[in-house]
Design an enzyme around this catalytic site. Structure first.
Site, short mmCIF file in Angstrom:
data_model
loop_
_atom_site.label_atom_id
_atom_site.label_comp_id
_atom_site.label_asym_id
_atom_site.label_seq_id
_atom_site.Cartn_x
_atom_site.Cartn_y
_atom_site.Cartn_z
N ASP A 1 -4.11 -8.80 -7.15
CA ASP A 1 -3.70 -9.17 -5.79
C ASP A 1 -4.47 -10.42 -5.35
O ASP A 1 -5.31 -10.36 -4.46
CB ASP A 1 -4.01 -7.98 -4.87
CG ASP A 1 -3.57 -8.20 -3.44
OD1 ASP A 1 -2.90 -9.21 -3.17
OD2 ASP A 1 -3.94 -7.38 -2.58
N GLU B 1 -14.59 -8.47 -7.05
CA GLU B 1 -14.40 -9.53 -6.06
C GLU B 1 -15.35 -10.67 -6.39
O GLU B 1 -16.57 -10.50 -6.36
CB GLU B 1 -14.65 -9.02 -4.64
CG GLU B 1 -14.57 -10.08 -3.57
CD GLU B 1 -13.30 -10.90 -3.63
OE1 GLU B 1 -13.40 -12.14 -3.66
OE2 GLU B 1 -12.20 -10.30 -3.67
N ASP C 1 -15.08 -13.29 -12.61
CA ASP C 1 -13.77 -13.91 -12.61
C ASP C 1 -12.73 -12.82 -12.82
O ASP C 1 -12.84 -12.00 -13.75
CB ASP C 1 -13.67 -14.95 -13.72
CG ASP C 1 -12.28 -15.55 -13.82
OD1 ASP C 1 -11.97 -16.46 -13.03
OD2 ASP C 1 -11.49 -15.08 -14.67
N HIS D 1 0.81 -1.21 0.00
CA HIS D 1 0.00 0.00 0.00
C HIS D 1 0.85 1.26 0.00
O HIS D 1 0.46 2.27 -0.60
CB HIS D 1 -0.97 -0.03 1.18
CG HIS D 1 -2.01 -1.10 1.03
ND1 HIS D 1 -2.42 -1.91 2.07
CD2 HIS D 1 -2.72 -1.53 -0.07
CE1 HIS D 1 -3.33 -2.75 1.63
NE2 HIS D 1 -3.52 -2.55 0.34
N SER E 1 -6.90 -2.49 -0.36
CA SER E 1 -6.50 -1.69 -1.53
C SER E 1 -7.63 -0.82 -2.07
O SER E 1 -7.38 0.32 -2.48
CB SER E 1 -5.95 -2.60 -2.62
OG SER E 1 -4.79 -3.26 -2.20
N HIS F 1 -8.84 -8.25 -7.61
CA HIS F 1 -9.12 -9.12 -6.45
C HIS F 1 -9.30 -8.22 -5.23
O HIS F 1 -8.43 -8.15 -4.35
CB HIS F 1 -7.97 -10.10 -6.21
CG HIS F 1 -7.70 -11.05 -7.33
ND1 HIS F 1 -7.04 -10.67 -8.48
CD2 HIS F 1 -7.97 -12.38 -7.47
CE1 HIS F 1 -6.92 -11.73 -9.29
NE2 HIS F 1 -7.48 -12.77 -8.70
#
Length: 276
Positions: free
Chosen positions: A160, A115, A139, A18, A97, A41
């Site tokens: 991520d 997500e 996805d 971060h 994030s 993600h």
């Protein structure tokens, strides 16, 4: 390796990731042109450091709490972003994030979050309520390609994953190759955990063979030698990092190494071009 965000919120990897993400986006924002920020993600967006999952690992004590105990002004931007979601002096909540990216938005910028996990996506929508973020439940690798090229001339894709699937690295490699063909000038950030140097080197060799010219590898090794069977650190691959970011990177990396080094270890954090 299973790396669900909720178990590791605020650990040393989060502090490095971060801190660098803030520096990277701000370097890009030195130009007025709009940015599209994409998190493939995104996780839950906000994590309770006193919750059962975070308490089970206790990793925040070696990450965000060390960063808050440190006095180096180079970590001020990171600490300010964490404080923005907390009421007290010491953090009890940790922003994922999506929250860091939302804080960096200018009026002309766009934020796209994704997500796939249904429960996490529901929590993410609640955590981002009131922000201009668009939240998807798809996805991650399909969304990564579908969003390119971005609607704005410039953008950043943050990848991520939890590395739950055995083919995660292969999917990243294949999708990055396809993404680079569609969006050669775009900035991509890929986070990864480090377990041992040999396995990681094999993946780096595969990525190097993609032939992407501006491909930076930032590696944070916590210990002076690999500790078998444990988490040894984390890193970021960054495609097309801006010049202002790479020039300012060495002192920031040293500040992070010093703040996060475990007792009895110096640790190491490096930034090297993958293709020399």
């Amino acid at each position: 390796m299973n790396y669900r965000h909720s178990f590791h919120a605020g650990n040393s990897a989060d502090v490095v990731k971060h801190s660098l993400l803030i520096a990277l986006v701000r370097a890009l924002q030195q130009k007025e042109g709009a940015l599209t920020l994409i998190d493939t993600h995104a996780g839950c967006g906000l994590y309770d450091l006193g919750g059962e999952q975070a308490q089970r690992t206790g990793e925040a004590a070696h990450g965000v709490l060390r960063a808050f105990a440190d006095t180096n002004p180079l970590l001020d931007d990171y600490r300010a972003a964490v404080r923005a979601v907390n009421l007290g002096a010491e953090p009890t909540l940790y922003p994922g994030s999506p929250q860091f990216l939302a804080q960096l938005l200018r009026p002309q910028d766009l934020l796209i979050l994704n997500e796939k996990h249904p429960e996490d996506a529901h929590v993410l929508r609640g955590a981002m309520r009131g922000s201009p973020a668009a939240v998807h439940q798809r996805d991650a690798y399909e969304l990564w390609l579908a969003m390119l090229p971005t609607r704005t001339p410039r953008g950043v894709v943050v990848v991520d994953p939890p590395y739950e699937q055995t083919d995660e690295r292969e999917r990243i490699t294949a999708t990055l190759a396809a993404a680079h063909r569609k969006w050669a000038h775009g900035v991509t950030v890929i986070w990864y955990p480090l377990k041992d140097r040999t396995t990681h080197q094999q993946w780096k060799n595969k990525l190097r063979n993609l032939g992407i010219p501006k491909f930076l590898s930032v590696e944070h090794w916590l210990y002076d030698a690999d500790v078998p069977g444990t988490y040894n650190g984390a890193g970021l691959f960054i495609v097309n990092p801006p010049y202002a970011f790479t020039q300012a990177l060495p002192p920031l990396l040293e500040a992070l190494r010093a703040a996060l080094a475990p007792e009895g270890h110096r640790g190491e954090i490096t930034a090297k071009w993958l293709n020399g």
